[in-house]
Design an enzyme around this catalytic site. Sequence first.
Site, short mmCIF file in Angstrom:
data_model
loop_
_atom_site.label_atom_id
_atom_site.label_comp_id
_atom_site.label_asym_id
_atom_site.label_seq_id
_atom_site.Cartn_x
_atom_site.Cartn_y
_atom_site.Cartn_z
CE LYS A 1 1.10 4.50 -6.82
NZ LYS A 1 1.12 3.54 -5.75
CG ASN B 1 -1.71 1.32 1.42
OD1 ASN B 1 -2.43 1.68 0.51
ND2 ASN B 1 -1.46 1.96 2.36
CE1 TYR C 1 1.51 7.97 -6.40
CE2 TYR C 1 -0.17 8.80 -7.97
CZ TYR C 1 0.31 7.98 -6.84
OH TYR C 1 -0.79 7.09 -6.46
#
Length: 234
Positions: free
Chosen positions: A131, A62, A127
């Site tokens: 991802k 996470n 980012y």
Amino acid sequence: MVQQLANAGVPTVAVARRGDRLQLLAESYPSVSPLVADLETDAGVDAVAARVADGVDLVVNNAGFGTSGKFYELDPGRLDREVALNVRALTRLSHAALAAMAPVGRGYLLNVSSVVSFQPAPGLAVYAATKAYVTSLGESLHEEARGTGVHVTTLCPGLTRTEFISVSNSSGYQDSYPEFAWMDADQVAACGLRDVARGKALSVPGVLYKAMSTAVGVTPRGLARRLSGLVQRT
Ligand SMILES: NC(=O)c1ccc[n+]([C@@H]2O[C@H](COP(=O)([O-])OP(=O)(O)OC[C@H]3O[C@@H](n4cnc5c(N)ncnc54)[C@H](OP(=O)(O)O)[C@@H]3O)[C@@H](O)[C@H]2O)c1
């Protein structure tokens, strides 16, 4: 997510850097064991990988953060840390999880990605790239594990009210995006846990983000890129 697992009585090892907060969690939920580790460091990743290798039914990767701004203006050291956490630690812990689960033919791996993984995100470039890696890795691993009893799910949330917004220098998002675009962490966690239990490859919480991710899939790449740039500028 830890609270939802704990409420269901599932023994859970919770990992974070802030030991005081983990301790409070463990005091509220006896089934939670704290493990203080910094997943941007080798020592932290080794400690968590060793715990995973001992055997666990579900591993959730996470921890992650982003950095808003123009790529060349950002602190390169911070970008290194972002890649170390979002990509390197997640890869190593996914490996540890599947290496422990494959021989026994059961287990669940839930990796947290983002809806930005489906298209480039100017203004949040590193980012989005990290991802995109997480989603690609997760989909590949899902197929590798097909039929083995091991399940790999990638959770792709949209905007969610958490500390992420301030940690990622994205506080401006609070006013830039309408109320209906925001989800609660509880809703996102519940969706991820439900979908990993169902063995789904991808989990996209919320009707809005499900529709968006479907639309991106059928939008010409150049157009998706331009639109993403316009949205980031709002
Ligand atoms: N919020 C959003 O809008 C959003 C949207 C899409 C995807 N996501 C993704 O969802 C995931 C969870 O983010 P969140 O929104 O819950 O963010 P958050 O509120 O900032 O929580 C991040 C959690 O990870 C832990 N963590 C951060 N860095 C760590 C490190 N180096 N080592 C160990 N633990 C670390 C933090 O605890 P400590 O600080 O105590 O270590 C905290 O518990 C991330 O992967 C994020 O990219 C978030």
